[in-house]
Design a protein around this motif. Structure first.
Motif, PDB file in Angstrom:
ATOM      1  N   SER B  93       0.827  -1.204   0.000  1.00 44.10           N
ATOM      2  CA  SER B  93       0.000   0.000   0.000  1.00 44.10           C
ATOM      3  C   SER B  93       0.863   1.256   0.000  1.00 44.10           C
ATOM      4  O   SER B  93       0.449   2.302   0.495  1.00 44.10           O
ATOM      5  CB  SER B  93      -0.964  -0.021   1.179  1.00 44.10           C
ATOM      6  N   LYS B  98       0.054   1.911  -4.932  1.00 46.53           N
ATOM      7  CA  LYS B  98      -1.357   2.294  -5.085  1.00 46.53           C
ATOM      8  C   LYS B  98      -1.576   3.076  -6.380  1.00 46.53           C
ATOM      9  O   LYS B  98      -2.664   3.105  -6.922  1.00 46.53           O
ATOM     10  CB  LYS B  98      -1.803   3.151  -3.898  1.00 46.53           C
ATOM     11  N   ASN B 114      -8.346  -3.317  -2.767  1.00 48.52           N
ATOM     12  CA  ASN B 114      -7.279  -2.707  -1.967  1.00 48.52           C
ATOM     13  C   ASN B 114      -7.667  -2.665  -0.501  1.00 48.52           C
ATOM     14  O   ASN B 114      -8.745  -3.108  -0.113  1.00 48.52           O
ATOM     15  CB  ASN B 114      -6.932  -1.323  -2.500  1.00 48.52           C
ATOM     16  N   ASN B 115      -6.755  -2.167   0.327  1.00 49.17           N
ATOM     17  CA  ASN B 115      -6.957  -2.128   1.782  1.00 49.17           C
ATOM     18  C   ASN B 115      -7.280  -3.502   2.340  1.00 49.17           C
ATOM     19  O   ASN B 115      -8.061  -3.639   3.281  1.00 49.17           O
ATOM     20  CB  ASN B 115      -8.070  -1.147   2.160  1.00 49.17           C
ATOM     21  N   ILE B 117      -6.873  -6.830   4.430  1.00 47.68           N
ATOM     22  CA  ILE B 117      -6.228  -7.130   5.714  1.00 47.68           C
ATOM     23  C   ILE B 117      -6.240  -8.617   6.062  1.00 47.68           C
ATOM     24  O   ILE B 117      -5.902  -8.983   7.181  1.00 47.68           O
ATOM     25  CB  ILE B 117      -6.879  -6.324   6.859  1.00 47.68           C
ATOM     26  N   ARG B 130     -11.553  -6.240   3.858  1.00 43.93           N
ATOM     27  CA  ARG B 130     -10.878  -4.959   3.587  1.00 43.93           C
ATOM     28  C   ARG B 130     -11.373  -3.919   4.569  1.00 43.93           C
ATOM     29  O   ARG B 130     -12.459  -4.052   5.124  1.00 43.93           O
ATOM     30  CB  ARG B 130     -11.219  -4.482   2.165  1.00 43.93           C
ATOM     31  N   THR B 131     -10.585  -2.861   4.766  1.00 50.56           N
ATOM     32  CA  THR B 131     -11.104  -1.766   5.576  1.00 50.56           C
ATOM     33  C   THR B 131     -11.857  -0.812   4.649  1.00 50.56           C
ATOM     34  O   THR B 131     -11.563  -0.714   3.461  1.00 50.56           O
ATOM     35  CB  THR B 131      -9.985  -0.979   6.281  1.00 50.56           C
ATOM     36  N   ASN B 135     -11.443   3.224   7.881  1.00 44.93           N
ATOM     37  CA  ASN B 135     -11.188   2.314   8.994  1.00 44.93           C
ATOM     38  C   ASN B 135     -12.283   2.277  10.043  1.00 44.93           C
ATOM     39  O   ASN B 135     -12.086   1.730  11.112  1.00 44.93           O
ATOM     40  CB  ASN B 135      -9.864   2.640   9.685  1.00 44.93           C
ATOM     41  N   SER B 153      -2.866  -4.005   3.023  1.00 47.13           N
ATOM     42  CA  SER B 153      -2.689  -2.907   3.958  1.00 47.13           C
ATOM     43  C   SER B 153      -1.403  -3.147   4.757  1.00 47.13           C
ATOM     44  O   SER B 153      -1.147  -4.268   5.179  1.00 47.13           O
ATOM     45  CB  SER B 153      -3.898  -2.923   4.901  1.00 47.13           C
ATOM     46  N   SER B 156      -0.764  -5.374   8.319  1.00 43.91           N
ATOM     47  CA  SER B 156      -2.050  -5.984   8.649  1.00 43.91           C
ATOM     48  C   SER B 156      -1.920  -7.492   8.728  1.00 43.91           C
ATOM     49  O   SER B 156      -2.726  -8.172   9.338  1.00 43.91           O
ATOM     50  CB  SER B 156      -3.090  -5.634   7.592  1.00 43.91           C
ATOM     51  N   ALA B 253      -0.431   3.357   8.958  1.00 39.96           N
ATOM     52  CA  ALA B 253      -0.793   2.028   9.438  1.00 39.96           C
ATOM     53  C   ALA B 253       0.470   1.419   9.998  1.00 39.96           C
ATOM     54  O   ALA B 253       1.181   0.699   9.325  1.00 39.96           O
ATOM     55  CB  ALA B 253      -1.337   1.174   8.306  1.00 39.96           C
ATOM     56  N   SER B 274      -5.863   2.711  11.630  1.00 37.16           N
ATOM     57  CA  SER B 274      -5.483   1.329  11.371  1.00 37.16           C
ATOM     58  C   SER B 274      -4.112   1.012  11.947  1.00 37.16           C
ATOM     59  O   SER B 274      -3.582  -0.064  11.723  1.00 37.16           O
ATOM     60  CB  SER B 274      -5.573   1.013   9.889  1.00 37.16           C
TER      61      SER B 274
END
Ligand SMILES: Cc1cc2nc3c(=O)[nH]c(=O)nc-3n(C[C@H](O)[C@H](O)[C@H](O)COP(=O)(O)OP(=O)(O)OC[C@H]3O[C@@H](n4cnc5c(N)ncnc54)[C@H](O)[C@@H]3O)c2cc1C
Ligand SMILES: Nc1ncnc2c1ncn2[C@@H]1O[C@H](COP(=O)(O)O)[C@@H](O)[C@H]1O
Lengths: 248, 320
Positions: B93, B98, B114-115, B117, B130-131, B135, B153, B156, B253, B274
């Motif tokens: 990320s 990205k 994306n995002n 976890i 995902r978040t 978040n 992420s 994560s 994060a 996060s």
């Protein structure tokens, strides 16, 4: 110069996040929607280009009728025309396909979107549009100048910034820095009255399907109360971070 | 079918986030009964990823790739994924990854999630957590596309150590020209960037003025941490804009986030939520940050921070 600003219609950051329909849909009840902050920076930057360099500004949203007030606000800020592609914005792929098809039929010199929308944080719509149409793309864009068809841009990178040059047409994912918060415009009475006369065109969606689906939303577990450590006992804090949290 | 992961490097060395990506890619490959391949660009020494289960790395070397260019880099990854029949691509990320991910998704007709976890909870349809909503929620998202790009992420998933022997293969790519040219780059040198840091020491208006930031920098040095700040602090020019974290700044994060003299406004928290463990130091027990933090000290930063720094130095000595 013809500019298109992509506007995503998002819940204000301070909104309570709840879900309905067996936790598959965001609960819009009582939620205040706004222009995605990253898009508002971009729209204001577009206004400056319009005022100094003779540009026209269209704004576009993929959404249902509930996003019309957000588009009207963009018109009141100073956009010339709004386009709404009448469909539920189910995922970034779907939204990007819709906007890309629209741009194919209606070319623009500059396409401004945000680096991400603050609801689903997809960070993909402008990049996908760029990929579908093979247009140059710069995201995390904090500065944009255009002169004689040439663009100079700053991009925020991890730990600093990078300055790039390119030529039009170009698509950007913008953010704060394009303009500052103090530059944002609150629509005045005249703007609001004028916006009522400006075109807000609704067009029917192009034939594409989303490529993802949301199975379920979850809310985080309720947070445990903070553990307070006395300021005279900082050894205890180090002990907790080392032995309990295991981050030291 | 195989899993491909693009491992970033900086100054010729693999970035730390690469170890987490390698770990994730290998676990994903296990789950799907396939193999994991890594790809690096202009990175001479890739040996370290063999500690995290990767046994094959594609090395791309080209002067036209000395500077990051999202389009060219996505072309490289796309060519590798096609050549080696990879239908799952794992990316970090970082701001570069990205940036290139959606270009790659358009090119290879992939879904981009994306995002992320977690590893998939289901393989058919492919479903990951995902978040979302900065978040404040998680979304279990699925895709039935043939090709799927996973944006993991930071911090994560963690590391899974597994030493294997590594085979390296030079990978030749065909590059087009790009219209975009990098004119200049400004990067704070010698300091740890927020994106790469395990620990971030962040401070707000409670520090009263830029002249007091030596306290923050000293603490960050002791911890090997990056420094960050709240938005008003960068708006007033006390700290560079690149340190501004939050909804309108950089997302954080990290494993440990220490907030000093920051009230904990929702827009600030949106960007740092996060992070795994949050510590707050604030003289106002009512500051909203205490509701979001794991550990807190109610006290004057000007007394607590130097004291904490001394104690941490002792701790470092004992543990070295
Ligand atoms: C659209 C929008 C976007 C925004 N985006 C961001 C963003 O991305 N990031 C961000 O940070 N903010 C953002 N903000 C601003 C945010 O709402 C807050 O105003 C900001 O985070 C406050 O910064 P602060 O905590 O440093 O300052 P303050 O709110 O002034 O808090 C200072 C804190 O320091 C404490 N303090 C004072 N003296 C001491 C002492 N001696 N020792 C210890 N503690 C002390 C005080 O008790 C107080 O809690 C945004 C706002 C808006 C409207
Ligand atoms: N439904 C939408 N309609 C128009 N533009 C959108 C929409 N969703 C996202 N965008 C644009 O794409 C940017 C990035 O959004 P996202 O990829 O969803 O994070 C936003 O800042 C908008 O400029």
């Amino acid at each position: 110069m013809k500019i298109l600003v992509c506007i995503s219609h998002v819940p204000d950051t301070t909104s309570k996040i709840n879900f309905v329909d067996d936790d598959t849909k965001f609960d819009v009840q009582g939620v205040q929607f706004v222009i995605n902050p990253n898009d508002e920076f971009g729209l204001t930057r577009a206004m400056w280009l319009k005022e100094k360099q003779d540009a026209s500004i269209d704004v576009i949203n993929v959404g249902n009728q509930t996003s019309e007030p957000t588009l009207r606000k963009a018109l009141a800020i100073g956009a010339d025309r709004a386009i709404r592609i009448n469909a539920e914005p189910i995922d970034g792929f779907f939204v990007a396909k819709q906007i890309a098809e629209f741009i194919k039929e209606n070319p623009y010199d500059l396409i401004i979107a945000g680096r991400e929308s603050i609801d689903y944080n997809g960070a993909m719509v402008p990049g996908l549009i760029a990929g579908f149409l093979n247009i140059d793309y710069v995201t995390n864009c904090t500065k944009l100048d255009i002169e004689n068809g040439k663009a100079t841009l700053d991009r925020e990178i991890d730990g600093g910034k990078e300055t790039l040059s390119g030529s039009l047409p170009i698509i950007i994912g913008g953010q704060k820095g394009l303009v500052e918060e103090s530059d944002l415009r609150i629509p005045n009475m005249r703007g609001i009255m004028q916006a009522r006369q400006k075109p807000l065109d609704t067009i029917e969606p192009f034939d594409f399907s989303p490529n993802t689906s949301t199975i379920k939303f979850h809310k985080p577990e309720p947070k445990q109360a903070v553990k307070l450590v006395d300021s005279d006992n900082l050894d205890e804090l180090i002990n907790l971070l080392h032995n309990e949290a295991k981050v030291l | 079918m195989a899993v491909l992961t693009y491992i970033e490097s900086s100054n010729g060395k693999i970035k730390k986030s690469g170890f987490e990506l390698a770990s994730y890619a290998c676990e994903l490959a296990k789950q799907t009964n396939s193999s994991a391949i890594a790809i690096t660009i202009n990175c001479p020494d890739t040996s370290e990823i063999a500690n995290y289960g990767i046994d094959k790395v594609l090395k791309v070397n080209s002067d036209s790739l000395n500077e990051f260019n999202a389009k060219l880099y996505s072309d490289v990854i796309s060519q590798a994924s096609t050549n080696f029949d990879c239908d799952r691509i794992v990316l970090s990320s970082s701001s570069d990854s990205k940036y290139l991910a959606p270009l790659l998704a358009a090119k290879i007709d992939a879904s981009y999630l994306n995002n992320v976890i977690s590893l998939p909870s289901n393989l058919n349809p492919f479903t990951v957590r995902r978040t979302a909503f900065t978040n404040k929620a998680f979304s279990d998202t699925s895709s039935s596309s043939k090709n799927i790009i996973i944006g993991l992420s930071n911090n994560s998933f963690g590391l899974v150590e597994n030493s294997v022997s590594l085979s390296e293969e030079d990978f030749q790519v065909n590059l087009e020209n790009s219209n975009l040219a990098v004119e200049s780059t400004e990067k704070a040198s010698g300091t740890i960037s927020i994106a790469d840091a395990d620990i971030v020491v962040s401070a707000g208006r409670g520090m009263k003025g830029p002249e007091n930031w030596n306290l923050i920098e000293d603490l960050a040095n002791t911890l090997g941490a990056a420094t960050a700040c709240s938005k008003p602090v960068s708006d007033m020019g006390w700290r560079p804009h690149s340190e501004h974290v939050g909804q309108t700044g950089k997302p954080v994060a990290t494993n440990l986030y220490i907030a000093i003299g920051i009230s904990g406004a929702i827009q600030h928290l949106a960007g740092i939520n996060s992070s795994k463990i949050k510590v707050v130091i604030n003289n106002d027990p009512e500051a909203p940050f205490f509701k979001a933090a794991d550990y807190g000290v109610v006290g004057d930063a000007f007394e607590v921070v130097p004291k904490l720094n001394e104690k941490l130095k002792e701790f470092n000595l004992q543990n070295s």
